[in-house]
Scaffold this active site. Structure first.
Site, PDB file in Angstrom:
ATOM      1  N   SER A  69       0.820  -1.220   0.000  1.00 48.00           N
ATOM      2  CA  SER A  69       0.000   0.000   0.000  1.00 48.00           C
ATOM      3  C   SER A  69       0.854   1.270   0.000  1.00 48.00           C
ATOM      4  O   SER A  69       2.007   1.258   0.429  1.00 48.00           O
ATOM      5  CB  SER A  69      -0.905   0.027   1.231  1.00 48.00           C
ATOM      6  OG  SER A  69      -1.648  -1.157   1.325  1.00 48.00           O
TER       7      SER A  69
HETATM    8  N1  SAH Z   1      -1.246  -4.739   3.772  1.00 49.08           N
HETATM    9  C1  SAH Z   1      -0.431  -5.080   2.625  1.00 49.08           C
HETATM   10  C2  SAH Z   1      -1.062  -4.732   1.298  1.00 49.08           C
HETATM   11  C3  SAH Z   1      -2.104  -5.671   0.994  1.00 49.08           C
HETATM   12  S1  SAH Z   1      -2.595  -5.911  -0.681  1.00 49.08           S
HETATM   13  C4  SAH Z   1       0.942  -4.478   2.698  1.00 49.08           C
HETATM   14  O1  SAH Z   1       1.218  -3.707   3.624  1.00 49.08           O
HETATM   15  O2  SAH Z   1       1.769  -4.806   1.845  1.00 49.08           O
HETATM   16  C5  SAH Z   1      -3.986  -6.925  -0.302  1.00 49.08           C
HETATM   17  C6  SAH Z   1      -3.653  -8.335   0.139  1.00 49.08           C
HETATM   18  O3  SAH Z   1      -4.870  -8.935   0.545  1.00 49.08           O
HETATM   19  C7  SAH Z   1      -3.089  -9.205  -0.987  1.00 49.08           C
HETATM   20  O4  SAH Z   1      -1.876  -9.767  -0.583  1.00 49.08           O
HETATM   21  C8  SAH Z   1      -4.188 -10.261  -1.186  1.00 49.08           C
HETATM   22  O5  SAH Z   1      -3.678 -11.519  -1.582  1.00 49.08           O
HETATM   23  C9  SAH Z   1      -4.839 -10.294   0.184  1.00 49.08           C
HETATM   24  N2  SAH Z   1      -6.226 -10.807   0.218  1.00 49.08           N
HETATM   25  C10 SAH Z   1      -7.232 -10.544  -0.654  1.00 49.08           C
HETATM   26  N3  SAH Z   1      -8.363 -11.165  -0.272  1.00 49.08           N
HETATM   27  C11 SAH Z   1      -8.067 -11.829   0.887  1.00 49.08           C
HETATM   28  C12 SAH Z   1      -8.827 -12.658   1.765  1.00 49.08           C
HETATM   29  N4  SAH Z   1     -10.116 -12.933   1.538  1.00 49.08           N
HETATM   30  N5  SAH Z   1      -8.215 -13.179   2.842  1.00 49.08           N
HETATM   31  C13 SAH Z   1      -6.909 -12.902   3.104  1.00 49.08           C
HETATM   32  N6  SAH Z   1      -6.128 -12.128   2.306  1.00 49.08           N
HETATM   33  C14 SAH Z   1      -6.702 -11.587   1.207  1.00 49.08           C
END
Ligand code: SAH
Length: 214
Positions: A60
């Site tokens: 992010s």
């Molecule tokens: N917080 C992260 C950015 C996240 S991007 C950072 O600091 O880098 C969003 C993430 O959510 C991705 O890795 C994706 O695979 C995950 N994701 C999406 N849907 C999800 C779900 N239902 N359960 C767990 N993870 C999920």
């Protein structure tokens, strides 16, 4: 590029954008974002932008990390927090600088494996990372949580998480169709869940279908 100076510049930028919580600015000043991106991206690690981390996912934007973290601390520092969407682990690391017990779940196995190694290498002992296909189901065995942070965009409010919110807890979650997402804050007061809609944001989608695999 990976120096304390680039980090300090980023912190000044966040301050200029209105992030006023010194606890958040200090925490983000301590976490080395370049440790959370691929080597090819390290020269851009302290830009205030989202960056690709593989598997169609992103780390992010620092401003958004700061904003979401600041929102979690409004009523005081929660004792524990659940993050849904571990991704690179950067947001989790920022939380771990501030909150005693951090739980984080990720659905993509390769990202999960990488982040476990990363947290271990960086010495984070207060983060528990879990692989969970359905992050929206939370972690019932470890809750209730005083804060829940969803770092992927949900189509609608993930009310399935409400039962894992402690009384007084906050849930921060981007909600809406792609291109029309807004940050939402839900605060629990007994059996009431107060909702607030904040700024427009842009997150990769939260995968909510059961049984779906990559
Ligand atoms: N917080 C992260 C950015 C996240 S991007 C950072 O600091 O880098 C969003 C993430 O959510 C991705 O890795 C994706 O695979 C995950 N994701 C999406 N849907 C999800 C779900 N239902 N359960 C767990 N993870 C999920």
């Amino acid at each position: 590029m990976t120096s304390a100076r680039s980090r300090a510049r980023l912190i000044e930028r966040l301050r200029g954008l209105g992030i006023a919580d010194e606890r958040v600015l200090e925490a983000m000043g301590r976490v080395q974002r370049h440790q959370f991106v691929d080597e090819a991206m390290t020269s851009r690690a302290y830009d205030d932008t989202a960056l690709p981390i593989g598997y169609g996912q992103t780390i992010s934007q620092p401003y958004i990390v700061a904003q979401m973290t600041q929102l979690l601390l409004v009523d005081g520092v929660p004792a524990n927090v659940l993050e849904i969407g571990t991704g690179s682990g950067y947001q989790g690391a920022v939380l771990a600088e501030l909150i005693a017990n951090v739980y984080t779940v990720e659905r993509v196995e390769a990202l999960y494996e990488r982040v476990r190694r990363r947290f271990a290498a960086l010495g984070y002992r207060n983060i528990r990372a879990r692989l969970a296909r359905e992050g929206v189901l939370g972690l019932p065995d470890y809750g209730p949580f005083e804060a829940i942070l969803v770092t992927a965009g949900a189509e609608s409010l993930p009310t399935s998480l409400y039962e894992q919110m402690a009384d007084g807890a906050r849930l921060i979650v981007p909600v809406g169709a792609s291109g029309d997402q807004r940050l939402m804050v839900v605060r629990r007061e007994g059996s009431h869940f107060h909702q607030d809609t904040l700024d427009p944001v842009s997150f990769v989608p939260l995968i909510e279908q059961r049984g779906r695999t990559d």
